[in-house]
Design a protein around this motif. Structure first.
Motif, PDB file in Angstrom:
ATOM      1  N   THR A   1      55.499  36.284  20.287  1.00  0.00           N
ATOM      2  CA  THR A   1      54.143  36.534  20.765  1.00  0.00           C
ATOM      3  C   THR A   1      53.913  37.999  21.131  1.00  0.00           C
ATOM      4  OG1 THR A   1      52.451  35.853  22.338  1.00  0.00           O
ATOM      5  CG2 THR A   1      54.700  35.933  23.169  1.00  0.00           C
ATOM      6  N   PRO A   2      52.721  38.505  20.837  1.00  0.00           N
ATOM      7  CA  PRO A   2      52.386  39.848  21.298  1.00  0.00           C
ATOM      8  C   PRO A   2      51.997  39.859  22.779  1.00  0.00           C
ATOM      9  CG  PRO A   2      50.563  38.943  20.052  1.00  0.00           C
ATOM     10  CD  PRO A   2      51.685  37.936  19.973  1.00  0.00           C
ATOM     11  N   ASN A   3      51.827  38.673  23.375  1.00  0.00           N
ATOM     12  CA  ASN A   3      51.410  38.575  24.773  1.00  0.00           C
ATOM     13  C   ASN A   3      52.568  38.950  25.694  1.00  0.00           C
ATOM     14  OD1 ASN A   3      48.885  37.516  23.970  1.00  0.00           O
ATOM     15  ND2 ASN A   3      49.801  35.504  23.767  1.00  0.00           N
ATOM     16  N   ILE A   4      52.354  40.004  26.477  1.00  0.00           N
ATOM     17  CA  ILE A   4      53.399  40.413  27.413  1.00  0.00           C
ATOM     18  C   ILE A   4      53.004  40.173  28.861  1.00  0.00           C
ATOM     19  CG2 ILE A   4      54.455  42.049  25.816  1.00  0.00           C
ATOM     20  CD1 ILE A   4      53.024  44.303  27.314  1.00  0.00           C
ATOM     21  N   HIS A   5      51.729  39.890  29.100  1.00  0.00           N
ATOM     22  CA  HIS A   5      51.251  39.539  30.439  1.00  0.00           C
ATOM     23  C   HIS A   5      50.540  38.201  30.336  1.00  0.00           C
ATOM     24  CE1 HIS A   5      52.254  43.351  32.260  1.00  0.00           C
ATOM     25  NE2 HIS A   5      51.704  43.960  31.233  1.00  0.00           N
ATOM     26  N   HIS A   6      50.959  37.256  31.111  1.00  0.00           N
ATOM     27  CA  HIS A   6      50.383  35.915  31.063  1.00  0.00           C
ATOM     28  C   HIS A   6      49.325  35.796  32.149  1.00  0.00           C
ATOM     29  CE1 HIS A   6      54.342  35.434  29.055  1.00  0.00           C
ATOM     30  NE2 HIS A   6      53.489  35.031  28.137  1.00  0.00           N
ATOM     31  N   VAL A   7      48.127  36.223  31.820  1.00  0.00           N
ATOM     32  CA  VAL A   7      47.035  36.303  32.779  1.00  0.00           C
ATOM     33  C   VAL A   7      46.316  34.957  32.891  1.00  0.00           C
ATOM     34  CG1 VAL A   7      45.394  37.159  31.052  1.00  0.00           C
ATOM     35  CG2 VAL A   7      45.010  37.672  33.456  1.00  0.00           C
ATOM     36  N   THR A   8      45.864  34.666  34.092  1.00  0.00           N
ATOM     37  CA  THR A   8      45.034  33.488  34.335  1.00  0.00           C
ATOM     38  C   THR A   8      43.645  33.956  34.750  1.00  0.00           C
ATOM     39  OG1 THR A   8      45.470  33.239  36.709  1.00  0.00           O
ATOM     40  CG2 THR A   8      47.094  32.273  35.184  1.00  0.00           C
ATOM     41  N   ILE A   9      42.705  33.045  34.711  1.00  0.00           N
ATOM     42  CA  ILE A   9      41.339  33.382  35.134  1.00  0.00           C
ATOM     43  C   ILE A   9      41.335  33.825  36.589  1.00  0.00           C
ATOM     44  CG2 ILE A   9      39.053  32.401  35.569  1.00  0.00           C
ATOM     45  CD1 ILE A   9      39.542  30.709  32.961  1.00  0.00           C
ATOM     46  N   ASP A  10      42.063  33.119  37.440  1.00  0.00           N
ATOM     47  CA  ASP A  10      42.104  33.497  38.855  1.00  0.00           C
ATOM     48  C   ASP A  10      42.788  34.845  39.067  1.00  0.00           C
ATOM     49  OD1 ASP A  10      40.702  31.218  39.485  1.00  0.00           O
ATOM     50  OD2 ASP A  10      42.380  30.184  40.438  1.00  0.00           O
ATOM     51  N   ASP A  11      43.838  35.139  38.291  1.00  0.00           N
ATOM     52  CA  ASP A  11      44.483  36.459  38.363  1.00  0.00           C
ATOM     53  C   ASP A  11      43.490  37.556  38.001  1.00  0.00           C
ATOM     54  OD1 ASP A  11      47.126  35.671  39.045  1.00  0.00           O
ATOM     55  OD2 ASP A  11      47.631  35.336  36.939  1.00  0.00           O
ATOM     56  N   PHE A  12      42.742  37.320  36.934  1.00  0.00           N
ATOM     57  CA  PHE A  12      41.791  38.319  36.463  1.00  0.00           C
ATOM     58  C   PHE A  12      40.683  38.538  37.492  1.00  0.00           C
ATOM     59  CE2 PHE A  12      38.288  39.832  33.686  1.00  0.00           C
ATOM     60  CZ  PHE A  12      38.913  40.965  33.186  1.00  0.00           C
ATOM     61  N   ARG A  13      40.176  37.456  38.054  1.00  0.00           N
ATOM     62  CA  ARG A  13      39.141  37.587  39.091  1.00  0.00           C
ATOM     63  C   ARG A  13      39.672  38.371  40.299  1.00  0.00           C
ATOM     64  NH1 ARG A  13      36.972  31.412  38.682  1.00  0.00           N
ATOM     65  NH2 ARG A  13      35.183  31.801  37.343  1.00  0.00           N
ATOM     66  N   ALA A  14      40.920  38.132  40.670  1.00  0.00           N
ATOM     67  CA  ALA A  14      41.522  38.851  41.799  1.00  0.00           C
ATOM     68  C   ALA A  14      41.619  40.353  41.494  1.00  0.00           C
ATOM     69  CB  ALA A  14      42.900  38.277  42.129  1.00  0.00           C
ATOM     70  N   LEU A  15      42.000  40.699  40.261  1.00  0.00           N
ATOM     71  CA  LEU A  15      42.060  42.108  39.863  1.00  0.00           C
ATOM     72  C   LEU A  15      40.682  42.748  39.946  1.00  0.00           C
ATOM     73  CD1 LEU A  15      43.495  44.604  38.634  1.00  0.00           C
ATOM     74  CD2 LEU A  15      43.034  43.602  36.377  1.00  0.00           C
ATOM     75  N   LEU A  16      39.671  42.041  39.461  1.00  0.00           N
ATOM     76  CA  LEU A  16      38.308  42.568  39.503  1.00  0.00           C
ATOM     77  C   LEU A  16      37.865  42.822  40.938  1.00  0.00           C
ATOM     78  CD1 LEU A  16      36.585  40.316  36.810  1.00  0.00           C
ATOM     79  CD2 LEU A  16      37.562  42.610  36.513  1.00  0.00           C
ATOM     80  N   LYS A  17      38.153  41.880  41.819  1.00  0.00           N
ATOM     81  CA  LYS A  17      37.788  42.034  43.232  1.00  0.00           C
ATOM     82  C   LYS A  17      38.515  43.221  43.847  1.00  0.00           C
ATOM     83  CE  LYS A  17      37.473  39.533  47.547  1.00  0.00           C
ATOM     84  NZ  LYS A  17      37.741  38.299  48.279  1.00  0.00           N
ATOM     85  N   GLU A  18      39.794  43.336  43.562  1.00  0.00           N
ATOM     86  CA  GLU A  18      40.609  44.433  44.096  1.00  0.00           C
ATOM     87  C   GLU A  18      40.084  45.791  43.645  1.00  0.00           C
ATOM     88  OE1 GLU A  18      44.827  45.993  42.567  1.00  0.00           O
ATOM     89  OE2 GLU A  18      44.936  43.998  43.481  1.00  0.00           O
ATOM     90  N   ARG A  19      39.594  45.869  42.410  1.00  0.00           N
ATOM     91  CA  ARG A  19      39.121  47.138  41.843  1.00  0.00           C
ATOM     92  C   ARG A  19      37.622  47.363  42.040  1.00  0.00           C
ATOM     93  NH1 ARG A  19      43.333  49.519  38.544  1.00  0.00           N
ATOM     94  NH2 ARG A  19      45.164  48.640  39.560  1.00  0.00           N
ATOM     95  N   GLY A  20      36.926  46.435  42.677  1.00  0.00           N
ATOM     96  CA  GLY A  20      35.497  46.595  42.915  1.00  0.00           C
ATOM     97  C   GLY A  20      34.658  46.520  41.658  1.00  0.00           C
ATOM     98  N   ILE A  21      35.079  45.703  40.706  1.00  0.00           N
ATOM     99  CA  ILE A  21      34.377  45.550  39.428  1.00  0.00           C
ATOM    100  C   ILE A  21      33.459  44.338  39.509  1.00  0.00           C
ATOM    101  CG2 ILE A  21      34.679  45.105  36.962  1.00  0.00           C
ATOM    102  CD1 ILE A  21      37.431  46.558  37.254  1.00  0.00           C
ATOM    103  N   THR A  22      32.230  44.508  39.077  1.00  0.00           N
ATOM    104  CA  THR A  22      31.215  43.458  39.145  1.00  0.00           C
ATOM    105  C   THR A  22      31.239  42.592  37.889  1.00  0.00           C
ATOM    106  OG1 THR A  22      29.809  44.911  40.455  1.00  0.00           O
ATOM    107  CG2 THR A  22      28.733  43.024  39.403  1.00  0.00           C
TER     108      THR A  22
END
Length: 196
Positions: free
Chosen positions: A144-165
């Motif tokens: 697999t080319p996937n090296i980070h196994h991201v989830t929807i909740d992980d992604f939402r947490a990153l967005l919140k941490e970075r102040g992304i709307t």
């Protein structure tokens, strides 16, 4: 837009007519061709695979070979109305930095990715103890080319941490849309429209 992969169809349905678009990891240019032909979009692409670049250029598309992590820094701020990263975020070494570049280059960014918290993935790990091979994740863990196994909740947490709307979010189960309710468990793929 049924001729597109489901996440790309969602993106195409939400891009404004005549917009300026950079499709990062554009593959063979399928999305770019639809945006150009149906919406009059000024579409540009960046793709790492030389065969995909050749296929896209053969369609008459403006695509250059490059690596998102190394080459996005060369684009000026606010060069595009939309920067698109579909099914590529999880393949980058530093998805957080790529996301920052997308939002610097584009006024808005579409990001789509497979949700590794989907119930089938969880079940495969729980009962079989192995990384799943499914229709949407069709290769073994070592291919697999996937090296980070991201989830929807992980992604939402990153967005919140970075102040992304989040301007919009769509969740897909197979080829069909599903609701946002329990999306981290129920959705196989997610598409987000983001803005600073």
């Amino acid at each position: 837009m049924s001729d597109l992969r489901p996440d790309l169809a969602v993106i195409a349905a939400n891009v404004a007519q005549g917009a300026r678009v950079l499709d990062v990891g554009c593959g063979d240019g399928a999305l770019m061709a639809v945006l150009r032909d149906r919406l009059g979009v000024d579409a540009r692409g960046l793709e790492i695979d030389p065969e995909n670049v050749s296929s896209a250029v053969a369609r008459g598309l403006s695509v250059i070979q490059g690596n998102a992590e190394a080459d996005l820094v060369d684009y000026p701020d606010d060069s595009f109305d939309y920067a698109i990263l579909s099914q590529t975020l999880q393949t980058t070494m530093r998805p957080d930095l790529v996301l920052e570049q997308l939002l610097r280059i584009g006024r808005q960014a579409f990001v789509s990715f497979p949700n590794f918290a989907h119930w089938r993935v969880r079940l495969s790990l729980l009962w079989g103890g192995r990384m799943p091979v499914t229709r949407l994740l069709p290769v073994a863990w070592y291919e697999t080319p996937n090296i980070h196994h991201v989830t929807i909740d992980d992604f939402r947490a990153l967005l919140k941490e970075r102040g992304i709307t989040v301007e919009g979010a769509w969740f897909l189960n197979g080829d069909k849309a599903t609701t946002a309710a329990a999306a981290n468990f129920r959705a196989e793929h997610a598409v987000f429209l983001l803005q600073r």
